[in-house]
Design a protein around this motif. Sequence first.
Motif, PDB file in Angstrom:
ATOM      1  N   ASP A  39      -4.650   4.183   3.683  1.00 28.73           N
ATOM      2  CA  ASP A  39      -5.105   2.786   3.708  1.00 28.73           C
ATOM      3  C   ASP A  39      -4.137   1.925   4.521  1.00 28.73           C
ATOM      4  OD1 ASP A  39      -7.246   3.509   2.106  1.00 28.73           O
ATOM      5  OD2 ASP A  39      -6.294   2.827   0.251  1.00 28.73           O
ATOM      6  N   LEU A  68       0.834  -1.213   0.000  1.00 24.08           N
ATOM      7  CA  LEU A  68       0.000   0.000   0.000  1.00 24.08           C
ATOM      8  C   LEU A  68       0.864   1.258   0.000  1.00 24.08           C
ATOM      9  CD1 LEU A  68      -2.761  -1.125   2.522  1.00 24.08           C
ATOM     10  CD2 LEU A  68      -3.108  -0.588   0.097  1.00 24.08           C
ATOM     11  N   GLN A  75       4.864  10.280   3.048  1.00 24.98           N
ATOM     12  CA  GLN A  75       5.422   9.468   1.968  1.00 24.98           C
ATOM     13  C   GLN A  75       6.948   9.474   1.986  1.00 24.98           C
ATOM     14  OE1 GLN A  75       3.178   7.649  -0.057  1.00 24.98           O
ATOM     15  NE2 GLN A  75       5.054   6.519  -0.501  1.00 24.98           N
ATOM     16  N   SER A 115       2.249   1.943  -3.303  1.00 30.37           N
ATOM     17  CA  SER A 115       1.192   2.457  -4.184  1.00 30.37           C
ATOM     18  C   SER A 115       0.744   3.859  -3.764  1.00 30.37           C
ATOM     19  CB  SER A 115      -0.012   1.511  -4.157  1.00 30.37           C
ATOM     20  OG  SER A 115       0.340   0.238  -4.609  1.00 30.37           O
ATOM     21  N   ARG A 116       1.454   4.420  -2.799  1.00 29.43           N
ATOM     22  CA  ARG A 116       1.183   5.773  -2.307  1.00 29.43           C
ATOM     23  C   ARG A 116      -0.207   5.874  -1.664  1.00 29.43           C
ATOM     24  NH1 ARG A 116       5.566   8.013  -3.632  1.00 29.43           N
ATOM     25  NH2 ARG A 116       5.260  10.222  -3.427  1.00 29.43           N
ATOM     26  N   LYS A 117      -0.604   4.832  -0.972  1.00 31.27           N
ATOM     27  CA  LYS A 117      -1.894   4.789  -0.286  1.00 31.27           C
ATOM     28  C   LYS A 117      -1.665   4.697   1.226  1.00 31.27           C
ATOM     29  CE  LYS A 117      -4.165   2.451  -4.128  1.00 31.27           C
ATOM     30  NZ  LYS A 117      -4.798   1.203  -4.583  1.00 31.27           N
TER      31      LYS A 117
END
Length: 165
Positions: free
Chosen positions: A77, A69, A117, A72-74
């Motif tokens: 989540d 996740l 991030q 995926s830059r989530k």
Amino acid sequence: FRCSGPTTQLVFEITYTNTSGTHTESCELSISRPSVENCSNQKSDAHVEIDEQRNRVKVAETLKRVISLGESRKLPDARKVLKDLLLDLQNSASCDSDFTRSLIDDVRDSEDTLSDQGTFDNVGIKYLYSLSRSHYQQRASGVSSSAASAYLTDGQRDMLQALGG
């Protein structure tokens, strides 16, 4: 446990024919079980140990999912997945054991690597990967963590104590 006597669960009858004629046989399956009043919900040591291992694997698998996740830059989540894992661990049968408490500490430390991030990309991905691998393989890694310290060999433990003073 005390059993209140066998309880008939199944009765069946078989009829067969052979050279001496037709025969009928019956059979009854009875099971002796403890009465509800005599059952306890105490956790056995074996039950706690099994739950600790289930939690260890759950942490390793969840960290792998969190890494995916994050890549995926989530991150929101990923944070939710860790929070759900934390709740699962806190409500598990072995939640009071030292090992599961250490797993909980590892999950809390993992949350720090998801603050943004940049932190995830520079530190988090490496930390989470190493921690996940450590728990999958039950081996100490270069990462210092509460639960992963359970995998240290005596030599590694001695070396860390010598370095720490």
